[in-house]
Write a protein that holds these residues in place. Structure first.
Motif, PDB file in Angstrom:
ATOM      1  N   HIS A 297     132.924 -43.833  73.131  1.00  0.00           N
ATOM      2  CA  HIS A 297     131.841 -44.295  73.703  1.00  0.00           C
ATOM      3  C   HIS A 297     131.340 -45.283  73.703  1.00  0.00           C
ATOM      4  O   HIS A 297     130.488 -46.015  74.511  1.00  0.00           O
ATOM      5  CB  HIS A 297     130.256 -43.056  72.853  1.00  0.00           C
TER       6      HIS A 297
ATOM      7  N   ASP B  79     133.003 -43.782  67.517  1.00  0.00           N
ATOM      8  CA  ASP B  79     134.133 -43.667  67.967  1.00  0.00           C
ATOM      9  C   ASP B  79     134.682 -44.356  66.665  1.00  0.00           C
ATOM     10  O   ASP B  79     134.933 -45.080  66.278  1.00  0.00           O
ATOM     11  CB  ASP B  79     134.872 -44.999  68.891  1.00  0.00           C
TER      12      ASP B  79
ATOM     13  N   HIS C 269     138.810 -41.196  68.573  1.00  0.00           N
ATOM     14  CA  HIS C 269     139.030 -39.881  68.586  1.00  0.00           C
ATOM     15  C   HIS C 269     137.582 -39.924  70.135  1.00  0.00           C
ATOM     16  O   HIS C 269     137.985 -38.930  70.583  1.00  0.00           O
ATOM     17  CB  HIS C 269     138.104 -39.219  67.792  1.00  0.00           C
ATOM     18  N   SER C 270     136.708 -41.047  69.662  1.00  0.00           N
ATOM     19  CA  SER C 270     135.998 -41.064  71.339  1.00  0.00           C
ATOM     20  C   SER C 270     135.727 -41.827  71.424  1.00  0.00           C
ATOM     21  O   SER C 270     136.647 -42.741  70.998  1.00  0.00           O
ATOM     22  CB  SER C 270     134.487 -40.533  71.368  1.00  0.00           C
TER      23      SER C 270
END
Length: 360
Positions: free
Chosen positions: A278, A263, A275-276
């Protein structure tokens, strides 16, 4: 015997399925919190039996009684004691298993550990005890609201019927629009049909409850033995019938490369974001400010309306007959339990975090 949960925001539950009542004592709730008893009752109504055709038909009003700790609508800082009286026990439904062990129940293990057990509805091992947790969790939810934190849970799978949408794609305001508590109403109808079919076949089926905690600030959790995700996992695995817990990418993460799973960070209006997600909102055992999301797997209810081979307390082979009133699928009523346990963990860790460093 461990009947307490939490460190600063600590609860102790008491009572059995067929006793006079179940209840909880909450210790450590800060004074001055506005507490709505009506909101506590709303949470109790979401968990109570007999609420739809796909739940047990035991009829309990689960009306909450406040015994202490709340005065003129506010917490006093003293222990908060909440009580729910049992009103619809049918203990005779369990007389046939007084000396028999039901498959996959706690009958045998309780007998081995304590040498004496309450066989009526499972006694302390019954999911009836979770009424006390939901009551305490309702108070924790009201505390979390002061800090802008919200907890949502919903049914994402029944048997092989799995909702593939992420929580970002769902309208979580629709969770209560279906008796199965799945916010995707088309999938909800399929789940209800499957539970109905299972019930008519005198069997039971398992499922998954998914959850997201929004608004958690970065910094909650401890680096070694008090990891936030470990506490959440322990809380969920302590719920009756739970067989699995995963957070963030979970087991699917093993299929990804590190370059896909990481991430990456960026700055957004003065805040560090990823941004992500997980990581599921937790890195190094500490919240990072992103949404915390997880899944909880529930087994099929152990009591089925069929004869099953077993043994009795003398070790003799017997046939155990399923009787009584039981859920064909536990997950619709498990939703508020998952929310309650998550709220209790976050409330406790938020208060603990106030001691992590000197503050000016």
């Amino acid at each position: 015997m461990h009947n307490s949960f939490g460190t600063l925001f600590k609860i102790s539950t008491f009572g059995e399925s067929h006793g006079p009542a179940v209840g909880v004592v909450i210790d450590g709730c800060p004074a001055g919190l506005d507490i709505s008893v009506e909101e506590i009752q709303q949470e109790m109504d979401r968990r109570k039996p007999g609420q739809s055709r796909i739940t047990t038909q035991r009829q309990e009003g689960d009306e909450i009684e406040v015994l202490s700790g709340i005065f003129e609508g506010k917490s006093t800082g003293m222990p908060i004691a909440l009580l729910v009286r049992n009103q619809d026990q049918r203990s005779k439904d369990y007389s046939h298993i007084a000396d028999q062990f039901r498959p996959s129940h706690a009958d045998y293990t309780y007998q081995v550990k304590y040498g004496h057990r309450d066989y009526r509805g499972g006694g302390r091992s019954s999911a009836r005890e979770t009424a006390a947790r939901v009551a305490a969790g309702a108070v924790a939810k009201q505390l979390l609201r002061q800090w802008g934190i919200e907890v949502f849970a919903w049914v994402s799978q029944v048997g092989a019927l799995a909702l593939e949408k992420s929580y970002q794609e769902l309208d979580l305001t629709k969770i209560e629009d279906s008796i199965v508590r799945c916010p995707d109403l088309e999938m909800a109808e399929q789940m209800i049909a499957l539970i109905d079919e299972t019930r008519k076949n005198r069997d039971t089926i398992g499922g998954v409850v998914s959850a997201v905690i929004k608004g958690v600030p970065p910094g909650l959790g401890e680096p070694v033995f008090g990891k936030l995700h470990a506490a959440l996992g322990g809380a969920m695995l302590g719920i009756n019938a739970v067989k699995g817990f995963e957070y963030g990418s979970g087991f699917k993460g093993v299929e990804m490369l590190g370059s896909q799973h990481n991430d990456t960070f960026y700055k957004d209006e003065g805040k560090v974001r990823t941004h992500s997600n997980h990581s599921g909102g937790v890195q190094g055992g500490i919240s990072n400010g992103e949404d915390i999301y997880f899944r909880v797997a529930f087994k099929p209810v152990a009591t089925i309306m069929m004869d099953q081979p077993s043994v009795n307390t003398q070790g003799e082979a017997v046939q155990v007959s399923g009787k009584g009133r039981h859920d064909p699928c536990v997950v619709p009523r498990a939703v508020p339990i998952v929310e309650a346990m998550a709220a209790l963990v976050i409330a406790d860790f938020y208060l603990l975090n106030q001691t992590s460093k000197l503050r000016g």
